[in-house]
Structure formats: C-alpha cells, structure tokens
Design a protein around this motif. Structure first.
Motif, short mmCIF file in Angstrom:
data_model
loop_
_atom_site.label_atom_id
_atom_site.label_comp_id
_atom_site.label_asym_id
_atom_site.label_seq_id
_atom_site.Cartn_x
_atom_site.Cartn_y
_atom_site.Cartn_z
N THR A 141 0.84 -1.20 0.00
CA THR A 141 0.00 0.00 0.00
C THR A 141 0.87 1.25 0.00
N ARG A 142 1.92 1.24 0.81
CA ARG A 142 2.84 2.37 0.83
C ARG A 142 3.55 2.53 -0.51
N ASP A 143 3.92 1.40 -1.13
CA ASP A 143 4.67 1.46 -2.39
C ASP A 143 3.83 1.95 -3.56
N LEU A 144 2.51 2.02 -3.41
CA LEU A 144 1.69 2.63 -4.46
C LEU A 144 2.13 4.05 -4.75
N GLY A 145 2.79 4.67 -3.77
CA GLY A 145 3.26 6.03 -3.97
C GLY A 145 4.31 6.18 -5.03
N TRP A 146 4.98 5.08 -5.41
CA TRP A 146 5.95 5.14 -6.50
C TRP A 146 5.26 5.17 -7.86
N MET A 147 3.96 4.93 -7.89
CA MET A 147 3.17 4.95 -9.14
C MET A 147 1.92 5.79 -8.88
N PRO A 148 2.10 7.09 -8.66
CA PRO A 148 1.01 7.93 -8.13
C PRO A 148 -0.22 7.98 -9.04
N ASP A 149 -1.38 7.96 -8.36
CA ASP A 149 -2.67 8.15 -9.03
C ASP A 149 -2.97 7.06 -10.08
N THR A 150 -2.42 5.86 -9.86
CA THR A 150 -2.68 4.75 -10.77
C THR A 150 -3.52 3.71 -10.05
N GLU A 151 -4.72 3.47 -10.52
CA GLU A 151 -5.61 2.51 -9.90
C GLU A 151 -5.21 1.08 -10.26
N ALA A 152 -5.61 0.14 -9.42
CA ALA A 152 -5.37 -1.26 -9.71
C ALA A 152 -5.96 -1.63 -11.06
N GLY A 153 -5.21 -2.40 -11.83
CA GLY A 153 -5.64 -2.79 -13.17
C GLY A 153 -5.17 -1.86 -14.27
N ARG A 154 -4.54 -0.75 -13.89
CA ARG A 154 -4.06 0.22 -14.88
C ARG A 154 -2.55 0.15 -15.02
N ILE A 155 -2.04 0.48 -16.20
CA ILE A 155 -0.60 0.58 -16.44
C ILE A 155 -0.08 1.84 -15.76
N PRO A 156 1.00 1.76 -14.99
CA PRO A 156 1.51 2.94 -14.30
C PRO A 156 2.29 3.88 -15.24
N SER A 157 1.56 4.48 -16.14
CA SER A 157 2.18 5.42 -17.09
C SER A 157 2.16 6.81 -16.47
N THR A 158 3.10 7.05 -15.58
CA THR A 158 3.15 8.31 -14.83
C THR A 158 4.49 8.99 -15.07
N PRO A 159 4.61 10.26 -14.71
CA PRO A 159 5.91 10.93 -14.85
C PRO A 159 7.02 10.28 -14.03
N LEU A 160 6.65 9.54 -12.97
CA LEU A 160 7.66 8.86 -12.17
C LEU A 160 8.04 7.50 -12.73
N ASN A 161 7.32 7.05 -13.74
CA ASN A 161 7.54 5.69 -14.28
C ASN A 161 7.70 5.72 -15.80
N PRO A 162 8.67 6.48 -16.29
CA PRO A 162 8.83 6.58 -17.74
C PRO A 162 9.36 5.28 -18.35
N VAL A 163 9.04 5.07 -19.61
CA VAL A 163 9.64 3.96 -20.37
C VAL A 163 11.10 4.31 -20.64
N LEU A 164 12.01 3.44 -20.21
CA LEU A 164 13.44 3.70 -20.35
C LEU A 164 14.05 3.00 -21.54
N TYR A 165 13.35 1.99 -22.04
CA TYR A 165 13.84 1.28 -23.23
C TYR A 165 12.65 0.66 -23.93
N ASP A 166 12.62 0.82 -25.26
CA ASP A 166 11.58 0.19 -26.08
C ASP A 166 12.26 -0.30 -27.35
N GLY A 167 12.47 -1.62 -27.43
CA GLY A 167 13.14 -2.19 -28.58
C GLY A 167 12.37 -2.02 -29.86
N ARG A 168 11.07 -1.79 -29.80
CA ARG A 168 10.25 -1.61 -30.98
C ARG A 168 10.51 -0.26 -31.64
N ALA A 169 11.11 0.66 -30.87
CA ALA A 169 11.38 1.99 -31.40
C ALA A 169 12.72 2.08 -32.13
N ASP A 170 13.52 1.03 -32.01
CA ASP A 170 14.85 1.04 -32.66
C ASP A 170 14.74 0.82 -34.16
#
Length: 278
Positions: free
Chosen positions: A249-278
């Motif tokens: 419950t405390r660690d939800l703070g690393w993925m702010p405002d993301t409800e259960a069942g959702r992808i944590p696409s937040t400013p604190l959780n950026p995509v750092l590598y995407d092989g499909r973009a190469d």
C-alpha cells in the motif's frame, strides 16, 4: 551545468554486448545473473562521487550502528535519486542498463519503478534473506532489479548473494525483510537445497535478479562503505495490483494516481527502453 566527458555518456546509450544467446533462458532458470563489464571503470568513476554526495546529503539515518535494528544496520537507503540530481538521472535512465533488463525479462520495453542507493557502512550488518517483490503491488513477475556496485566488492564487503532458482519457491513470500525472514528463509532454503551463490564483484560488474528471487548479503568487514546503486525495472505493460500488505500500500506512492488494473504510465515511471522503437 558542467558538461560531462563524452565517453561515459555515450557508453550509457550503447548496447551491452555481453549477453550470451542463452542469457534469457539462464535468467529464467536461475532467477538472477551476474554480468561482467556492464559499465567501464571510467563510467563508474564518473558517477560514483555524485551518487555518494547525494546519499550523504539526503541520508536521514543518523543513529550509531550499535543503536539500530537489523534493517538499519544493513545499509543506508536513499530512493529516487534521479529526481534530485540530473547527473544521477543520466545513469538511472541509461538505455544500456534498461536494454539488458528488457532482454532478460523477455519483453519489448521496460519502465522505471524507482531507484535506490544502498550503502553498507564499514561494520554494517547482514542484509537478511528476502524477496523484493513482497513490497511491489504489481500484476506479474516481469520485473527485476539491477545491483550495481560502485567499487570492487570482495567477499568481505558483503556482496549480494542469491538462492539459485528460488524465484519458483512460494514459501516465505509473505515475509518482509527482518530477523524473522532471515531465520525462516535460511532454514527453508537450505532444506530445499537451493544453492547460495555468493561471488565477488569486479568494478563494472552488475547483478540482475527477479522480483521473487530470494537474496541476502553478508556484513561489511571492509574499511570502506559498500556503495551500490540499484534500479528497479518493470515490463512497460505491467499493471498495478491490489496491495496484499501494508508495505505494498505504501509502495503505491511510487506509481502515483494509478488505480489497480491500470498501467503505471506516470511521470515517475517513464519507459526507459523500447526495442520496438529502434
């Protein structure tokens, strides 16, 4: 801002060529891998002083070692340094490191969960047996941690040690890092004959381990701090799960405002590598 030397910055953006053709399968079998030469000694030397200065600045643990509990004696812990310092951010966001994580997990892309500096002081105690994913409210096991020492780490400094294959062992997944986890897991893992793999780390080596891989570390008998930077990566398509304990419950703070069942696409959780973009 002072410009960084050219070589270390370029290195962080280039692919690591040390993965064997069976690396992903080996990682899936063992739950961890120890890789050589993930970064050059020059790159480590470029970033270590900044990380160390930030740990000193941001550390909130000021009790003498003798007055701390087992967890407090294990290490000084400072989280999300990338938000505090642009230079540290360049290391945490390195495509080289994130690309290794994606390859080992067998996914196209990874995003950041958070980073942690873990500094075991001279005389610091054991890191008890535990599995990181106990703390993570995530929907799958497609996540891992890089353990990147910032100095040579001989056995007497307490390098991270892994129970080979223990990510498939369900016992003990309800235990936070503690004296209890140390006692119960040490006994259970020995009864199941999981190999306790402990090796020194040369400068530039790094370990990668799965979220459910049980691991621990010995005390630091050296005269210098055991300085380590960690980054937690997760499958870019992973979803937040309902917490199963107070720590999640405390660690939800690393993925702010993301409800259960959702992808944590937040400013604190950026995509750092995407092989499909190469």
């Amino acid at each position: 801002m002072t410009a960084l030397p050219h070589a270390p910055v370029c290195e962080l953006d280039t692919a690591y060529d040390g993965l064997t053709p069976t690396a992903t399968a080996d990682f899936n079998r063992d739950g961890f891998v120890h890789l050589s030469g993930v970064l050059s000694p020059e790159a480590i030397a470029e970033y270590e002083p900044t990380i160390t200065s930030e740990v000193i600045r941001l550390n909130t643990q000021h009790l003498p070692l003798a007055e701390r509990d087992t967890y407090g004696k294990a290490f000084l812990q400072v989280t999300n340094l990338w938000r505090e310092n642009e230079k540290v951010k360049r290391l945490v966001f390195a495509r080289r490191l994130a690309g290794i994580a994606a390859a080992l997990l067998g996914v196209h892309a990874v995003r950041l969960y958070h980073d942690q500096a873990l500094y075991k002081e001279p005389g610091g105690g054991i890191t008890p047996w535990h599995a990181d994913q106990y703390y993570w409210p995530l929907s799958s096991d497609r996540c891992l941690t890089i353990w990147l020492p910032l100095q040579e780490t001989p056995l007497d400094m307490g390098p991270l040690a892994y129970a080979r294959g223990s990510h498939n062992f369900s016992y003990g997944r309800d235990l936070p890092i503690s004296d209890e986890s140390e006692a119960r897991l040490e006994e259970a893992l020995a009864e199941q004959d999981f190999e306790d793999v402990v090796e020194p780390f040369a400068l530039g080596d790094a370990g990668f381990h799965r979220g459910w891989t049980f691991h621990h570390a010995g005390p630091n008998h050296g005269t210098e701090p055991r300085r380590v930077m960690t980054v937690i990566y997760m499958d870019a398509d992973i979803r937040v799960a309902e917490p199963t304990n107070r720590q999640q419950t405390r660690d939800l703070g690393w993925m702010p405002d993301t409800e259960a069942g959702r992808i944590p696409s937040t400013p604190l959780n950026p995509v750092l590598y995407d092989g499909r973009a190469d």
